[in-house]
Design an enzyme around this catalytic site. Structure first.
Site, short mmCIF file in Angstrom:
data_model
loop_
_atom_site.label_atom_id
_atom_site.label_comp_id
_atom_site.label_asym_id
_atom_site.label_seq_id
_atom_site.Cartn_x
_atom_site.Cartn_y
_atom_site.Cartn_z
N HIS A 57 0.85 -1.20 0.00
CA HIS A 57 0.00 0.00 0.00
C HIS A 57 0.88 1.25 0.00
O HIS A 57 1.60 1.50 0.96
CB HIS A 57 -0.93 0.02 1.21
CG HIS A 57 -1.94 1.13 1.17
ND1 HIS A 57 -2.95 1.18 0.23
CD2 HIS A 57 -2.08 2.25 1.93
CE1 HIS A 57 -3.67 2.27 0.42
NE2 HIS A 57 -3.17 2.95 1.44
N HIS A 59 1.12 5.54 -1.44
CA HIS A 59 0.74 6.74 -2.19
C HIS A 59 2.06 7.50 -2.36
O HIS A 59 2.52 8.15 -1.41
CB HIS A 59 -0.25 7.61 -1.42
CG HIS A 59 -1.45 6.88 -0.88
ND1 HIS A 59 -2.51 6.52 -1.66
CD2 HIS A 59 -1.74 6.44 0.37
CE1 HIS A 59 -3.42 5.90 -0.92
NE2 HIS A 59 -2.97 5.84 0.32
N ARG A 78 -4.50 15.33 6.96
CA ARG A 78 -5.11 15.23 5.63
C ARG A 78 -5.17 16.61 4.97
O ARG A 78 -5.01 16.71 3.75
CB ARG A 78 -6.52 14.62 5.76
CG ARG A 78 -7.06 14.15 4.42
CD ARG A 78 -8.41 13.51 4.56
NE ARG A 78 -9.44 14.48 4.90
CZ ARG A 78 -10.75 14.31 4.68
NH1 ARG A 78 -11.18 13.17 4.15
NH2 ARG A 78 -11.62 15.22 5.01
N TYR A 117 -4.91 8.02 -6.74
CA TYR A 117 -6.19 8.74 -6.80
C TYR A 117 -6.07 10.18 -7.31
O TYR A 117 -7.05 10.90 -7.39
CB TYR A 117 -6.90 8.72 -5.43
CG TYR A 117 -6.13 9.33 -4.28
CD1 TYR A 117 -6.21 10.69 -4.00
CD2 TYR A 117 -5.33 8.55 -3.45
CE1 TYR A 117 -5.52 11.26 -2.94
CE2 TYR A 117 -4.63 9.11 -2.39
CZ TYR A 117 -4.72 10.46 -2.13
OH TYR A 117 -4.04 11.01 -1.09
N HIS A 199 -11.91 4.09 -2.93
CA HIS A 199 -11.17 4.88 -1.94
C HIS A 199 -11.55 4.51 -0.52
O HIS A 199 -10.68 4.25 0.32
CB HIS A 199 -11.33 6.39 -2.16
CG HIS A 199 -10.52 7.17 -1.19
ND1 HIS A 199 -10.98 7.49 0.07
CD2 HIS A 199 -9.26 7.67 -1.27
CE1 HIS A 199 -10.04 8.15 0.73
NE2 HIS A 199 -8.99 8.27 -0.07
N ARG A 202 -16.51 6.11 2.70
CA ARG A 202 -16.87 7.54 2.73
C ARG A 202 -17.05 8.07 1.30
O ARG A 202 -17.92 8.89 1.03
CB ARG A 202 -15.75 8.35 3.42
CG ARG A 202 -15.68 8.16 4.92
CD ARG A 202 -14.55 8.96 5.54
NE ARG A 202 -13.27 8.28 5.42
CZ ARG A 202 -12.18 8.79 4.84
NH1 ARG A 202 -12.21 9.97 4.30
NH2 ARG A 202 -11.06 8.09 4.80
N HIS A 224 -9.53 1.34 1.37
CA HIS A 224 -9.24 1.82 2.73
C HIS A 224 -10.46 1.55 3.60
O HIS A 224 -11.59 1.86 3.18
CB HIS A 224 -9.07 3.35 2.74
CG HIS A 224 -7.85 3.90 2.09
ND1 HIS A 224 -7.91 4.91 1.17
CD2 HIS A 224 -6.54 3.63 2.28
CE1 HIS A 224 -6.69 5.25 0.80
NE2 HIS A 224 -5.84 4.48 1.46
N GLU A 227 -9.89 3.15 9.22
CA GLU A 227 -8.60 3.66 9.69
C GLU A 227 -8.81 4.51 10.94
O GLU A 227 -7.94 4.58 11.80
CB GLU A 227 -7.92 4.48 8.59
CG GLU A 227 -6.54 5.01 9.00
CD GLU A 227 -5.78 5.71 7.88
OE1 GLU A 227 -6.37 5.87 6.80
OE2 GLU A 227 -4.62 6.08 8.10
N HIS A 261 -5.74 -1.12 6.28
CA HIS A 261 -5.82 -0.67 7.68
C HIS A 261 -6.71 -1.59 8.52
O HIS A 261 -6.20 -2.37 9.31
CB HIS A 261 -6.29 0.80 7.83
CG HIS A 261 -5.44 1.78 7.11
ND1 HIS A 261 -4.10 1.97 7.42
CD2 HIS A 261 -5.71 2.65 6.09
CE1 HIS A 261 -3.60 2.89 6.63
NE2 HIS A 261 -4.55 3.32 5.82
N ASP A 312 2.34 3.12 2.84
CA ASP A 312 1.25 4.09 2.81
C ASP A 312 1.72 5.54 2.66
O ASP A 312 1.99 5.99 1.56
CB ASP A 312 0.38 3.89 4.07
CG ASP A 312 -0.92 4.66 4.04
OD1 ASP A 312 -1.24 5.25 3.00
OD2 ASP A 312 -1.65 4.66 5.05
#
Ligand SMILES: [Zn+2]
Length: 401
Positions: A57, A59, A78, A117, A199, A202, A224, A227, A261, A312
């Site tokens: 995993h 990004h 975030r 993404y 994703h 959510r 995901h 988490e 996660h 991650d």
């Protein structure tokens, strides 16, 4: 092309063996012989060898946030990540991806699953080539020599139906069908495995998840999940079920599926998940950095759930740190040692890779004479070595680092 590598000590997948000769033909392992002394026609790889480590995993662009000390929690981090995401273009995306993939290879990762993404222009309009950001990742992986599984991520909502806001418009294709149309137009280069990601619960609703899983059929599909406690709470409010229950009810489970996660999975989630052959990818250094919590990995392993590991957010890129934290976090949480055996840590770190005929010739060796590893028994290397102790990295039969 045929190469013969002599490994003085090696984890083959079940145990450590001595004096192993691996014969490689066209990038694949042709034979593995145990108990053979080094010979002049062989390439000796000193140190203790492992099958290449797999980063399940990643990004890549989060690497730009490393060491940015913030105060708050996952949600404040975030906001920082969104600021970085708003500034990237195809060229800078390619540059940070190449640098991060190079760092992974030097650390002993021979393969990576990239959860991608960042698709569109800063204002949400597609680029002239709508997959140019995807191309940047494939180019960067080829440059670094790392095996790439590229997961194109469907992201449609800021949270349980709310429209994307700010930089989130870069992530969204508007509808699941538009996502499927865009990804269907991308032709992966040779050697790249192409899959999909949802994703999160959510960002994608169950109907939209169905479109993604139909497209993915037979390919890797990651998501995901759980988490953060806030995600569980909001999901319970919205659906009356936990995020894992929502995914299971939507049919998002099975041998091709990985939950990333699952830190806040409850007992019922774990019971329902066991038996579906779904993998859980744990990202210990990121979960630590983001104050996510410690996941119930002991209960998952006991329930027969396969575990993998990922870097991650790139807070740290070090497969040894990820492997040992799987066990060390359980020690902190339980007051006991030995939740995860060394063999299980290595299996999680390599994604279950084995050095055996027919497998890709991906081999990593670790120095046993560094200040950190001197005097450490081979079975304890996972607890002592760091990425700095990686000595040789062979991918597809070629020494790349
Ligand atoms: Zn992630």
């Amino acid at each position: 092309m045929v190469n013969r590598y002599h490994l003085s000590e090696v984890w083959t997948g079940d145990a450590f063996e001595r004096d192993v000769v691996v014969t490689v033909r066209d990038g694949m392992i042709d034979s593995v012989e145990v108990g053979v002394p080094p010979g002049s026609e062989m390439v000796a790889l000193p140190g203790v060898a492992f099958p290449g480590f797999h980063n399940d995993h990643s990004h890549v662009f989060h690497r730009l946030l490393r060491g940015h000390v913030g105060k708050g929690d996952f949600w404040t981090w975030r906001e920082e990540m969104y600021r970085v995401a708003s500034e990237l273009d195809p060229d800078s995306h390619r540059e940070i991806a190449a640098a991060t993939f190079h760092e992974m290879v030097a650390a002993g990762y021979t393969s990576v699953t990239e959860f991608h993404y960042l698709h569109h222009r800063p204002d949400g309009r597609p680029y002239d080539d709508p997959n140019v950001m995807t191309d940047a990742l494939a180019d960067a992986a080829a440059e670094a020599g790392i095996r790439l599984t590229l997961l194109d991520t469907c992201y449609l909502s800021a949270g349980f139906g709310r429209p994307p806001q700010g930089v989130q418009v870069r992530f969204s294709d508007g509808t699941a069908d538009a996502w499927a149309e865009r990804v269907s137009a991308w032709k992966p280069p040779d050697g790249v495995t192409f899959g999909a990601a949802i994703h999160s619960v959510r960002a994608v609703n169950p109907r939209q998840m169905g479109v993604v899983s139909d497209w993915a059929a037979g390919r890797p599909l990651h998501v995901h999940v759980s988490e953060q406690p806030a995600e569980n709470k909001e999901c319970l409010n919205h659906y009356g079920r936990t995020p894992i229950q929502v995914l299971l009810d939507a049919g998002i489970s099975g041998p091709e599926v990985t939950y990333v996660h699952a830190t806040h999975a409850n007992k019922a989630d774990i019971t329902q998940l066991s038996g579906t052959a779904t993998t859980v990818c744990v990202c210990p250094t990121t979960e630590r950095w983001l104050a996510d919590g410690i996941g119930p990995t002991g209960a998952m392993a006991e329930a027969g759930i396969r575990l993998t590991l990922g870097s991650d957010s790139q807070a740290v890129i070090d497969p040894f740190e990820e492997m040992r934290l799987l066990e060390l976090h359980q020690r902190l949480a339980s007051g006991k040692t030995g939740t995860h055996a060394v063999a299980d840590l290595i299996t999680a770190g390599t994604g279950g890779a084995r050095l055996e005929p027919g497998a890709p010739a991906d081999i990593v060796t670790v120095s046993t004479d560094s200040p950190r590893t001197a005097g450490v028994p081979v079975e304890g290397l996972v607890f002592a070595a760091t990425a700095a102790d990686v000595r040789s990295v062979v991918i597809g039969g070629t020494v790349v680092s």
